[in-house]
Design an enzyme around this catalytic site. Structure first.
Site, PDB file in Angstrom:
ATOM      1  N   LYS A 151      -2.252  -1.505  -3.808  1.00 18.50           N
ATOM      2  CA  LYS A 151      -3.101  -0.319  -3.720  1.00 18.50           C
ATOM      3  C   LYS A 151      -2.271   0.940  -3.762  1.00 18.50           C
ATOM      4  O   LYS A 151      -1.267   0.987  -3.046  1.00 18.50           O
ATOM      5  CB  LYS A 151      -3.880  -0.408  -2.406  1.00 18.50           C
ATOM      6  CG  LYS A 151      -4.751   0.764  -2.091  1.00 18.50           C
ATOM      7  CD  LYS A 151      -5.381   0.565  -0.753  1.00 18.50           C
ATOM      8  CE  LYS A 151      -6.188   1.797  -0.440  1.00 18.50           C
ATOM      9  NZ  LYS A 151      -6.485   1.904   0.966  1.00 18.50           N
TER      10      LYS A 151
ATOM     11  N   LYS B 184       0.853  -1.182   0.000  1.00 16.37           N
ATOM     12  CA  LYS B 184       0.000   0.000   0.000  1.00 16.37           C
ATOM     13  C   LYS B 184       0.890   1.233   0.000  1.00 16.37           C
ATOM     14  O   LYS B 184       1.738   1.401   0.881  1.00 16.37           O
ATOM     15  CB  LYS B 184      -0.910  -0.003   1.225  1.00 16.37           C
ATOM     16  CG  LYS B 184      -1.768   1.242   1.325  1.00 16.37           C
ATOM     17  CD  LYS B 184      -2.785   1.143   2.429  1.00 16.37           C
ATOM     18  CE  LYS B 184      -3.595   2.424   2.518  1.00 16.37           C
ATOM     19  NZ  LYS B 184      -4.594   2.358   3.592  1.00 16.37           N
TER      20      LYS B 184
HETATM   21  C1  PBG Z   1      -7.095   3.586   5.406  1.00 12.14           C
HETATM   22  C2  PBG Z   1      -7.613   3.344   4.029  1.00 12.14           C
HETATM   23  C3  PBG Z   1      -7.511   4.252   2.992  1.00 12.14           C
HETATM   24  C4  PBG Z   1      -8.135   3.681   1.895  1.00 12.14           C
HETATM   25  C5  PBG Z   1      -8.610   2.430   2.277  1.00 12.14           C
HETATM   26  N1  PBG Z   1      -8.262   2.232   3.611  1.00 12.14           N
HETATM   27  C6  PBG Z   1      -6.971   5.647   2.965  1.00 12.14           C
HETATM   28  C7  PBG Z   1      -5.648   5.930   3.496  1.00 12.14           C
HETATM   29  O1  PBG Z   1      -4.797   5.050   3.681  1.00 12.14           O
HETATM   30  O2  PBG Z   1      -5.420   7.098   3.782  1.00 12.14           O
HETATM   31  C8  PBG Z   1      -8.264   4.343   0.552  1.00 12.14           C
HETATM   32  C9  PBG Z   1      -9.259   3.782  -0.405  1.00 12.14           C
HETATM   33  C10 PBG Z   1      -9.611   4.695  -1.525  1.00 12.14           C
HETATM   34  O3  PBG Z   1      -8.978   5.756  -1.744  1.00 12.14           O
HETATM   35  O4  PBG Z   1     -10.551   4.369  -2.253  1.00 12.14           O
HETATM   36  N2  PBG Z   1      -7.393   2.750   6.373  1.00 12.14           N
END
Ligand code: PBG
Length: 337
Positions: A261, A207
């Site tokens: 991601k 991520k």
């Molecule tokens: C955080 C989380 C995020 C997303 C999913 N889980 C945002 C972040 O890490 O700041 C993003 C998903 C998206 O942008 O569609 N727990």
């Protein structure tokens, strides 16, 4: 003297013409290398308090936050369209957000109530529960913060409690999205010790600290709280080998599947993961990717439906087993027609 474009000069082709198989629809269908089906699509839902309540998200036109009763309806629609699983994200009421994020493991929190309501009404659909503190903490970080530092091991302790509460509520898959070290092993052990040995873990393994999460943060109400960034735990977008180390580690710790991601800007990571590991791989087409397609289509710059399908096929082509996408219901219905 012959002109340069005469047939004579095409002899180098030796009869090989790659356009031959593209000439007719039936032939294109025969040689198509990847398929997209509703079973490839995981649908993220944003949950709010209330009854028969839906609210718009300015930066995600077409996506709404839904109260639990409407989430149940959405789950029925998803099941009927052949979608295998939902991913839930709560927009926790402001007064319940705190520095220690304790609401994350309140067995009666919005997330847990949504999980159990959907599980009892629509048991056939899989439920993926996001585990991270940003949806419950007052500062929008995914971990506990002390003197500006995101604490790793202390955060993992809270995540274990959160994962157990979610599993008791009906989560089928725990999806830690926080990028703390060691959380997959810790959650796996805790689940096994409490009778949840069948609960899966889908690790947000690679991520990235991405600018494409902007609309999501509006959706769950963390955007305006977040000070600074998440670069001490989420990955640097310049890195690729490091993603393989993250994935390897999460597999070793017991992940059942892994996630990359964001999605489209990171298809190279999906492909490297596919080539290097033998485990189901999911890609998350995140909120900013959704927004790019919607806003570009609204401006008349691209064909919306075409661009959506192309983007989803790209994930399959890169090697993803499935995609988390806000387009899931619409596309699943379309594919089923
Ligand atoms: C955080 C989380 C995020 C997303 C999913 N889980 C945002 C972040 O890490 O700041 C993003 C998903 C998206 O942008 O569609 N727990």
């Amino acid at each position: 003297m012959s002109e340069p474009w005469t047939k004579h000069d095409m002899d180098f082709l030796g009869g090989r013409r790659l356009r031959r198989t593209r000439r007719a629809g039936w032939s294109r269908a025969m040689v198509r290398e990847t398929v997209l089906t509703p079973a490839d699509l995981i649908w993220p839902l944003f949950v709010i308090e209330g009854h028969n309540e839906k609210t718009q998200i300015r930066t995600m036109p077409g996506v709404e936050r839904l109260s639990i009763d409407l989430c149940v309806e959405a789950a029925r629609a998803a099941r009927d369209a052949g979608i295998p699983a939902l991913a839930l994200f709560p927009n926790t009421p402001d007064h319940l957000r705190s520095e220690n994020g304790a609401e994350a493991y309140n067995p009666d929190n919005l997330m847990c109530r949504a999980l159990s309501a959907i599980k009892s009404a629509v048991p056939e659909i899989g439920l993926i529960a996001d585990v991270a503190l940003d949806e419950y903490s007052s500062d929008g970080q995914d971990g506990l913060v002390r003197d500006g530092e995101i604490l790793n091991d202390e955060t993992v302790e809270v995540m274990i409690k959160s994962a157990l509460a979610q599993s008791r509520a009906g989560a089928d898959i725990i999806a830690p999205s926080d990028m703390m070290d060691g959380r997959v092993a810790a959650i796996r052990t805790a689940l096994d010790d409490t009778g949840f040995e069948q609960t899966q873990i889908m690790a947000y393994a690679a991520k990235y600290a991405s600018f494409y999460y902007g609309p999501f943060r509006e959706a769950v109400g963390t955007g305006s709280r977040l000070k600074g960034d998440k670069r001490t735990y989420q990955m640097d977008y310049a890195n690729s080998d490091e993603a393989l180390r993250e994935i390897e580690q999460d597999i070793a710790e017991g992940a059942d599947s892994i996630m990359v991601k964001p999605g489209m800007p990171y298809l190279d990571i999906v492909r490297r993961a596919k080539d290097n590991f033998n485990i189901p791989i999911y890609a998350y087409q995140v909120s900013g990717e959704y927004a790019m397609i919607e806003f570009a289509a609204a401006a008349g710059a691209i064909n919306r439906q075409g661009a959506i399908l192309e983007s989803l096929y790209a994930f399959k082509r890169a090697g993803a087993n499935g995609v988390l996408t806000y387009f899931a219901l619409e596309v699943a219905r379309e594919l089923g027609r």
